[in-house]
Design a protein around this motif. Structure first.
Motif, mmCIF file in Angstrom:
data_model
loop_
_atom_site.group_PDB
_atom_site.id
_atom_site.type_symbol
_atom_site.label_atom_id
_atom_site.label_comp_id
_atom_site.label_asym_id
_atom_site.label_seq_id
_atom_site.Cartn_x
_atom_site.Cartn_y
_atom_site.Cartn_z
ATOM 1 N N GLN A 21 0.825 -1.259 -0.071
ATOM 2 C CA GLN A 21 0.033 -0.051 0.095
ATOM 3 C C GLN A 21 0.823 1.064 -0.060
ATOM 4 O O GLN A 21 0.460 2.316 -0.503
ATOM 5 C CB GLN A 21 -0.914 0.115 1.288
ATOM 6 N N ARG A 22 1.977 1.155 0.777
ATOM 7 C CA ARG A 22 2.892 2.443 0.449
ATOM 8 C C ARG A 22 3.393 2.554 -0.778
ATOM 9 O O ARG A 22 3.638 3.870 -1.416
ATOM 10 C CB ARG A 22 3.961 2.066 1.679
ATOM 11 N N VAL A 23 3.937 1.471 -1.610
ATOM 12 C CA VAL A 23 4.271 1.598 -2.736
ATOM 13 C C VAL A 23 3.171 2.349 -3.782
ATOM 14 O O VAL A 23 3.458 3.193 -4.352
ATOM 15 C CB VAL A 23 4.504 0.238 -3.564
ATOM 16 N N VAL A 24 1.828 1.920 -3.672
ATOM 17 C CA VAL A 24 0.734 2.414 -4.495
ATOM 18 C C VAL A 24 0.358 3.880 -4.028
ATOM 19 O O VAL A 24 0.210 4.615 -4.905
ATOM 20 C CB VAL A 24 -0.464 1.722 -4.312
ATOM 21 N N HIS A 25 0.601 4.196 -2.526
ATOM 22 C CA HIS A 25 0.410 5.732 -2.335
ATOM 23 C C HIS A 25 1.257 6.618 -2.778
ATOM 24 O O HIS A 25 0.935 7.346 -3.365
ATOM 25 C CB HIS A 25 0.096 5.455 -0.698
ATOM 26 N N LEU A 26 2.504 6.054 -2.615
ATOM 27 C CA LEU A 26 3.562 6.849 -3.300
ATOM 28 C C LEU A 26 3.490 7.190 -4.806
ATOM 29 O O LEU A 26 3.410 8.282 -5.278
ATOM 30 C CB LEU A 26 4.982 6.213 -3.038
ATOM 31 N N LEU A 27 3.140 6.060 -5.683
ATOM 32 C CA LEU A 27 3.072 6.301 -6.997
ATOM 33 C C LEU A 27 1.688 7.293 -7.570
ATOM 34 O O LEU A 27 1.604 8.011 -8.174
ATOM 35 C CB LEU A 27 2.813 5.148 -7.669
ATOM 36 N N ARG A 28 0.619 7.075 -6.433
ATOM 37 C CA ARG A 28 -0.361 7.515 -6.581
ATOM 38 C C ARG A 28 -0.573 9.141 -6.368
ATOM 39 O O ARG A 28 -0.984 10.182 -7.054
ATOM 40 C CB ARG A 28 -1.511 7.164 -5.771
ATOM 41 N N THR A 29 0.412 9.406 -5.447
ATOM 42 C CA THR A 29 0.704 10.990 -4.894
ATOM 43 C C THR A 29 2.040 11.664 -5.547
ATOM 44 O O THR A 29 1.848 12.797 -5.579
ATOM 45 C CB THR A 29 0.518 10.962 -3.526
ATOM 46 N N SER A 30 2.979 10.755 -6.001
ATOM 47 C CA SER A 30 4.114 11.381 -6.607
ATOM 48 C C SER A 30 4.647 10.873 -7.904
ATOM 49 O O SER A 30 5.613 10.943 -8.511
ATOM 50 C CB SER A 30 5.248 11.219 -5.624
ATOM 51 N N GLY A 31 3.771 9.737 -8.483
ATOM 52 C CA GLY A 31 4.484 9.030 -9.672
ATOM 53 C C GLY A 31 4.063 9.943 -10.769
ATOM 54 O O GLY A 31 3.565 11.174 -10.967
ATOM 55 N N PRO A 32 4.823 9.321 -12.059
ATOM 56 C CA PRO A 32 5.276 7.985 -12.012
ATOM 57 C C PRO A 32 6.716 8.034 -11.687
ATOM 58 O O PRO A 32 7.371 9.043 -11.531
ATOM 59 C CB PRO A 32 5.243 7.820 -13.669
ATOM 60 N N LEU A 33 7.176 6.920 -11.146
ATOM 61 C CA LEU A 33 8.570 6.648 -10.825
ATOM 62 C C LEU A 33 9.379 5.327 -11.109
ATOM 63 O O LEU A 33 8.595 4.373 -11.255
ATOM 64 C CB LEU A 33 8.601 6.607 -8.933
ATOM 65 N N ALA A 34 10.630 5.070 -11.092
ATOM 66 C CA ALA A 34 11.239 3.967 -11.438
ATOM 67 C C ALA A 34 11.480 3.293 -10.147
ATOM 68 O O ALA A 34 11.187 3.829 -8.859
ATOM 69 C CB ALA A 34 12.676 4.236 -11.837
ATOM 70 N N ARG A 35 11.764 1.954 -10.236
ATOM 71 C CA ARG A 35 11.804 1.053 -9.344
ATOM 72 C C ARG A 35 12.994 1.472 -8.285
ATOM 73 O O ARG A 35 12.751 1.634 -6.957
ATOM 74 C CB ARG A 35 12.173 -0.276 -9.539
ATOM 75 N N ALA A 36 14.169 2.210 -8.596
ATOM 76 C CA ALA A 36 15.284 2.697 -7.800
ATOM 77 C C ALA A 36 14.664 3.802 -7.067
ATOM 78 O O ALA A 36 15.127 4.089 -5.741
ATOM 79 C CB ALA A 36 16.177 3.019 -8.549
ATOM 80 N N ASP A 37 13.683 4.755 -7.718
ATOM 81 C CA ASP A 37 13.154 6.041 -6.956
ATOM 82 C C ASP A 37 12.431 5.444 -5.716
ATOM 83 O O ASP A 37 12.450 5.782 -4.526
ATOM 84 C CB ASP A 37 12.426 6.782 -7.791
ATOM 85 N N LEU A 38 11.526 4.282 -5.864
ATOM 86 C CA LEU A 38 10.678 3.673 -4.728
ATOM 87 C C LEU A 38 11.318 3.327 -3.675
ATOM 88 O O LEU A 38 11.259 3.676 -2.513
ATOM 89 C CB LEU A 38 9.757 2.599 -5.467
ATOM 90 N N ALA A 39 12.501 2.485 -4.094
ATOM 91 C CA ALA A 39 13.347 1.900 -3.150
ATOM 92 C C ALA A 39 13.955 3.099 -2.075
ATOM 93 O O ALA A 39 14.031 3.014 -0.896
ATOM 94 C CB ALA A 39 14.356 1.089 -3.603
ATOM 95 N N ASP A 40 14.431 4.048 -2.941
ATOM 96 C CA ASP A 40 15.156 5.420 -2.142
ATOM 97 C C ASP A 40 14.057 6.028 -1.299
ATOM 98 O O ASP A 40 14.385 6.483 -0.155
ATOM 99 C CB ASP A 40 15.690 6.298 -3.131
ATOM 100 N N ARG A 41 12.925 6.192 -1.722
ATOM 101 C CA ARG A 41 12.012 7.166 -1.191
ATOM 102 C C ARG A 41 11.146 6.306 -0.159
ATOM 103 O O ARG A 41 11.010 6.862 1.129
ATOM 104 C CB ARG A 41 10.672 7.435 -1.974
ATOM 105 N N LEU A 42 11.082 4.997 0.061
ATOM 106 C CA LEU A 42 10.334 4.044 0.735
ATOM 107 C C LEU A 42 11.404 3.541 1.837
ATOM 108 O O LEU A 42 11.024 3.084 2.871
ATOM 109 C CB LEU A 42 9.582 3.045 0.167
ATOM 110 N N GLY A 43 12.542 3.561 1.556
ATOM 111 C CA GLY A 43 13.716 3.147 2.481
ATOM 112 C C GLY A 43 13.751 1.523 2.363
ATOM 113 O O GLY A 43 13.963 1.071 3.505
ATOM 114 N N LEU A 44 13.498 0.932 1.322
ATOM 115 C CA LEU A 44 13.550 -0.324 1.216
ATOM 116 C C LEU A 44 14.400 -0.859 0.615
ATOM 117 O O LEU A 44 14.808 -0.191 -0.672
ATOM 118 C CB LEU A 44 12.014 -1.002 0.665
ATOM 119 N N PRO A 45 14.981 -2.048 0.542
ATOM 120 C CA PRO A 45 16.066 -2.667 -0.280
ATOM 121 C C PRO A 45 15.362 -2.927 -1.789
ATOM 122 O O PRO A 45 14.354 -3.193 -1.878
ATOM 123 C CB PRO A 45 16.361 -4.125 0.166
#
Length: 398
Positions: A21-45
């Protein structure tokens, strides 16, 4: 009792739900994003993001966009951007309170396409449910509405969210209403029902102030006072699923009449319902119908009204200070209808901070929720059902 291995498995499944849900929420509010951007913004590997994204693409929630080269003249590999799928499955969210039932049709990313509402007031449960299902059917019959896969319902009260039974909602005057079963029967799709405070707590965990916190307390302050608990990064429901339902616990020495028929309940002493003696003209009005500026000016001239509001805020703040001392959370989040009234919300935050003992300073932070009253929290309740591996994982195990 869960075996340790079962408990660990369930914790991982809940964590996966929150991460999805955090992935979806971030893309809904700040997308489009690349996978690397998602990892950096969410602090996930990055491997975790790769797995989550693959699942979300497979179930149709996300889509890959055309490749884009990073920077002019770059010879590096093209970045594949991700975005929410506009053709994702639809869900219905139904948010019920003592004034109205709001029905929204949204896609699986939480974007609302259609909505309507019906009054609740003094209507009985059967009449409200008929209106809700009529609206839901109309929204889905719209040429662009599309059929919904699942329904999520939020209602203030004591709810058995494993069966969808509303045990008691004193704000609406409902008892033992099989809300989930009745709506599911009429619409022909699965329905999840959750207490509003639990739904707000889940929303805070996924997309609100608590998304980075391991422990937090949510004060849902509106027509009642509910407490949401977040422990080890996930909502905590207690042994029978109703942790935090303090609204009808008696307060020592209080004789305030409560809507449940008893006297001295927390709700009677500490909710915004308890403040209505300071503004009796607002009884039965929706938030949209209240002239906030006129109400503010009138109360500023009325010392008695100011004292009523101040006493309620003080009682809530003392209760929050006690809960804080018991749980030692990172955050206390002031949420619910009160955040729509800046002076009240700021006053409550300030009073909680003022009551914090010196030895507890800098251990807990008090913040206002950034999730507004009209946020589609019922959609989040619905979204839990779309993944068969995690459906029901937020329920307390037997």
């Amino acid at each position: 009792m869960l075996k340790p291995s079962e408990s660990t498995k369930q914790s991982r499944q809940v964590a996966r739900l929150l991460q999805r849900q955090r992935v979806v929420h971030l893309l809904r509010t700040s997308g489009p994003l690349a996978r690397a951007d998602l990892a950096d913004r969410l602090g996930l590997p990055r491997p975790s993001i790769t797995t989550l994204v693959a699942d979300l693409i497979d179930d149709g929630t996300l889509v890959e966009l055309e490749s884009r080269i990073e920077g002019a003249g770059s010879r590096g590999r093209p970045r594949i951007l991700l975005d929410c799928n506009p053709e994702a499955r639809r869900v219905l969210g139904i948010q019920i309170d003592g004034i109205r039932a709001r029905v929204v049709l949204a896609d699986a990313t939480g974007n609302i396409s259609h909505e309507d509402q019906t009054p609740t007031g003094d209507r009985d449960a059967a009449a409200v449910i008929r209106s809700i299902t009529r609206i839901a059917t109309k929204l889905m019959s719209d040429p662009e509405g599309k059929q919904a896969s699942v329904v999520g319902v939020c209602i203030p009260g004591l709810v058995d969210d494993t069966t969808g039974l509303v045990i008691a909602s004193h704000e609406l005057g409902w008892t033992n209403v099989e809300l989930g079963k009745l709506i599911s029967r009429d619409l022909g799709i699965p329905v999840a029902v959750q207490d509003t405070t639990k739904a707000i707590t889940l929303a805070e965990t996924i997309a609100g102030a608590a998304r980075e916190a391991r422990t937090a307390v949510v004060l849902d302050h509106g027509g009642r006072l509910g407490v949401g608990l977040i422990i080890d990064g996930r909502p905590y429901s207690g042994s029978t699923g109703v942790a935090g339902a303090i609204g009808h616990v008696p307060v020592y020495g209080s004789v305030a009449p409560c809507r449940c028929g008893r006297t001295g309940c927390v709700e009677a002493d500490m909710s915004m319902y308890a403040m209505q003696a300071a503004a009796p003209q607002t009884v039965g009005q929706t938030y949209e119908d209240v002239d906030i500026d006129a109400l503010r000016e009138e109360n500023a001239r009325n010392e008695q009204s100011q004292n009523i509001v101040r006493d309620v805020i003080d009682r809530v703040a003392h209760t929050a200070a006690l809960i804080e001392a018991l749980l030692d959370p990172e955050l206390i989040i002031v949420a619910g209808l009160i955040v729509e009234f800046d002076e009240l919300a700021d006053g409550l935050v300030a009073r909680i901070d003022e009551l914090r003992p010196p030895e507890r300073q800098s251990r807990t932070t008090t913040v206002r929720s950034n999730i507004g009253r009209d946020a589609p929290i019922a959609v989040i309740v619905a979204l839990q059902q779309l993944d068969p591996d995690i459906a029901g994982m937020l329920h307390t195990p037997a």
